[in-house]
Write an enzyme that holds these catalytic residues in place. Structure first.
Site, PDB file in Angstrom:
ATOM      1  N   SER A 155       1.699  -7.722  -0.535  1.00 23.45           N
ATOM      2  CA  SER A 155       2.493  -8.666   0.264  1.00 23.45           C
ATOM      3  C   SER A 155       1.792  -9.996   0.505  1.00 23.45           C
ATOM      4  CB  SER A 155       2.923  -8.032   1.582  1.00 23.45           C
ATOM      5  OG  SER A 155       1.835  -7.876   2.453  1.00 23.45           O
ATOM      6  N   GLU A 202      -3.238 -28.721  27.886  1.00 24.76           N
ATOM      7  CA  GLU A 202      -4.276 -29.043  26.889  1.00 24.76           C
ATOM      8  C   GLU A 202      -3.980 -30.337  26.122  1.00 24.76           C
ATOM      9  OE1 GLU A 202      -7.165 -27.671  26.420  1.00 24.76           O
ATOM     10  OE2 GLU A 202      -6.970 -25.788  27.523  1.00 24.76           O
ATOM     11  N   TYR A 249      -8.133   0.712  -3.187  1.00 22.98           N
ATOM     12  CA  TYR A 249      -7.078   1.243  -4.066  1.00 22.98           C
ATOM     13  C   TYR A 249      -6.317   0.050  -4.598  1.00 22.98           C
ATOM     14  CZ  TYR A 249      -4.718  -0.008   0.186  1.00 22.98           C
ATOM     15  OH  TYR A 249      -4.300  -0.727   1.270  1.00 22.98           O
ATOM     16  N   THR A 277       1.633  -4.372   4.173  1.00 21.84           N
ATOM     17  CA  THR A 277       1.497  -4.590   5.614  1.00 21.84           C
ATOM     18  C   THR A 277       0.967  -5.989   5.953  1.00 21.84           C
ATOM     19  OG1 THR A 277      -0.712  -3.607   5.641  1.00 21.84           O
ATOM     20  CG2 THR A 277       1.159  -2.149   6.100  1.00 21.84           C
ATOM     21  N   ASP A 278       0.329  -6.664   4.969  1.00 25.62           N
ATOM     22  CA  ASP A 278      -0.327  -7.946   5.294  1.00 25.62           C
ATOM     23  C   ASP A 278       0.642  -8.997   5.823  1.00 25.62           C
ATOM     24  OD1 ASP A 278      -2.610  -6.750   4.444  1.00 25.62           O
ATOM     25  OD2 ASP A 278      -3.069  -8.179   2.838  1.00 25.62           O
ATOM     26  N   THR A 328       0.820  -1.217   0.000  1.00 26.50           N
ATOM     27  CA  THR A 328       0.000   0.000   0.000  1.00 26.50           C
ATOM     28  C   THR A 328       0.847   1.258   0.000  1.00 26.50           C
ATOM     29  OG1 THR A 328      -1.815  -1.108   1.101  1.00 26.50           O
ATOM     30  CG2 THR A 328      -1.734   1.258   1.368  1.00 26.50           C
ATOM     31  N   LYS A 358       0.367  -7.393  12.759  1.00 25.32           N
ATOM     32  CA  LYS A 358      -0.700  -6.504  12.287  1.00 25.32           C
ATOM     33  C   LYS A 358      -1.982  -6.895  13.006  1.00 25.32           C
ATOM     34  CE  LYS A 358      -2.929  -4.819   8.073  1.00 25.32           C
ATOM     35  NZ  LYS A 358      -3.040  -4.941   6.606  1.00 25.32           N
TER      36      LYS A 358
HETATM   37  N1  ASP Z   1      -2.674  -5.927   0.811  1.00 23.31           N
HETATM   38  C1  ASP Z   1      -1.692  -4.896   1.009  1.00 23.31           C
HETATM   39  C2  ASP Z   1      -0.323  -5.559   1.071  1.00 23.31           C
HETATM   40  O1  ASP Z   1      -0.010  -6.201   2.023  1.00 23.31           O
HETATM   41  C3  ASP Z   1      -1.992  -4.150   2.241  1.00 23.31           C
HETATM   42  C4  ASP Z   1      -0.995  -3.128   2.678  1.00 23.31           C
HETATM   43  O2  ASP Z   1       0.095  -2.991   2.182  1.00 23.31           O
HETATM   44  O3  ASP Z   1      -1.344  -2.378   3.618  1.00 23.31           O
HETATM   45  O4  ASP Z   1       0.428  -5.432   0.162  1.00 23.31           O
END
Ligand code: ASP
Length: 358
Positions: A89, A315, A56, A122-123, A42, A195
């Protein structure tokens, strides 16, 4: 004014000019040299309008444009960019992980490079940061950064995140702390960070707390990583070819044990069970996991609960079944360590030792 006084003043001005040029050159020479390795996400995303903060296309803007978008970077570092990939990602594969790590390793060995920033979606940023934290052999700062909003959005967070990441990568006080993740003014350990929110700029946190903060071009540190990293580990990306397949199976009420057998059929060398609560396994699924272990697959119990840690022999009787517990690593991080551990040993005791250690 006499000619003599004029001469003295002129000499003074010349001396001052020389001094400021020398100071400028010195400042230039002492600026840290930071390479930004771009992978997409992103932070390189673009939306249809300024109000599109969550819809986006990721991975659109090339690294040179990202750098040009933050001219203030040149005040804090000598920056150059490299485009490793241009992907979201979630599409990262093990092969890309290894390729990226090898490139960062080479950069970290270059005497002309003081620090590395990796722009990343971020993923899966937490998987890449943990992997690099375990396999790089360097004290130089390696900083991962992303953004939750594309640069085209109102209140986009990428510019400041990138600036902060470059500041951290160029700081001598960031050396020797393992791979770092800079998001939302916070500096996290690449091991601990995850995350937690999928839509806000405060998306990243660490259950044991961030290591520090970065504010207005300065770093502030509050703690140090407790677990071995980078130079201190037994994993070295320069010696690594590929990673064995490891798959995560998500535990829920009323699940089917066939998910485990499907993972085994797909070639898994280890299965990470993302169990409920304390990594619990449904009673009706235990026999399937025991049978797969008997066939040689490693079974790693982790938890789908965000915080806490899985205790051995609670467990489930892990000693008896020869299973491993992931301790405080979430399932996706457990997957990374299980794959790396399997490059060293297929002994479950060794795997458990690594899970306690790292
Ligand atoms: N789907 C995006 C990625 O991980 C989300 C992000 O970058 O925030 O590339």
């Amino acid at each position: 004014m006499t000619r003599r006084i004029l001469r003295i003043l002129a000499r003074g001005a010349l001396a001052a000019a020389c001094f400021s040029t020398a100071a400028g050159a010195l400042a230039q020479a002492t600026k840290p040299r930071v390479v930004i390795v771009a992978t997409g996400g992103t932070i390189a995303g673009a939306g249809a309008s300024a109000t599109h903060s969550a819809t986006y296309q990721a991975a659109k803007v090339p690294v040179d444009k990202l750098i040009a978008g933050v001219p203030e970077l040149s005040q804090v570092a000598e920056v150059r960019g490299e485009q490793a990939f241009q992907i979201a990602s979630e599409s990262f594969t093990n092969e890309q992980l290894v390729t990226l790590a090898k490139r960062v390793s080479a950069l970290s060995k270059d005497p002309q490079v003081d620090g590395v920033v990796i722009t990343h979606g971020t993923d899966t940023l937490e998987e890449t940061s943990f992997f690099l934290n375990l396999v790089l052999k360097t004290d130089k700062p390696v900083v991962l950064v992303g953004s939750m909003r594309p640069g085209t959005s109102m209140s986009a967070d990428g510019m400041l995140n990138l600036y902060n990441a470059v500041v951290v990568a160029g700081s001598t006080d960031a050396r020797g702390k393992g791979t770092l993740v800079v998001m939302n003014d916070q500096i996290h350990s690449g091991r601990d960070v995850t995350k937690r929110i999928n839509i806000q700029t405060s998306a990243f946190s660490s259950q044991w707390g961030p290591l520090g903060m970065v504010v207005e071009g300065r770093t502030y540190w509050f703690r140090a990583p407790a677990k071995p990293h980078t130079r201190q580990t037994e994993f070295d990306i320069d010696q690594l070819g590929s990673l064995p397949p490891v798959y995560v199976v998500y535990g829920t009420g009323s699940m089917t044990p066939e998910l485990y057998t499907a993972a085994a059929k797909a070639g898994a060398k280890a299965i990470v069970h993302a169990g409920t609560g304390n990594g619990s396994v449904p009673g009706y699924a235990v026999d399937t996991l025991k049978a797969l272990r008997a066939q040689g697959l490693q079974v790693v119990r982790s938890s789908r609960v965000g915080d806490g840690f899985v205790l051995r022999n609670s467990e489930q009787p892990d000693d008896k079944y020869d299973w491993v517990v992931a301790h405080d690593l979430n399932p996706q991080k457990a997957k990374i360590l299980a794959a790396l551990a399997l490059t060293r040993s297929n002994d479950s005791k060794e795997l458990q030792r690594m899970f306690w250690q790292y």
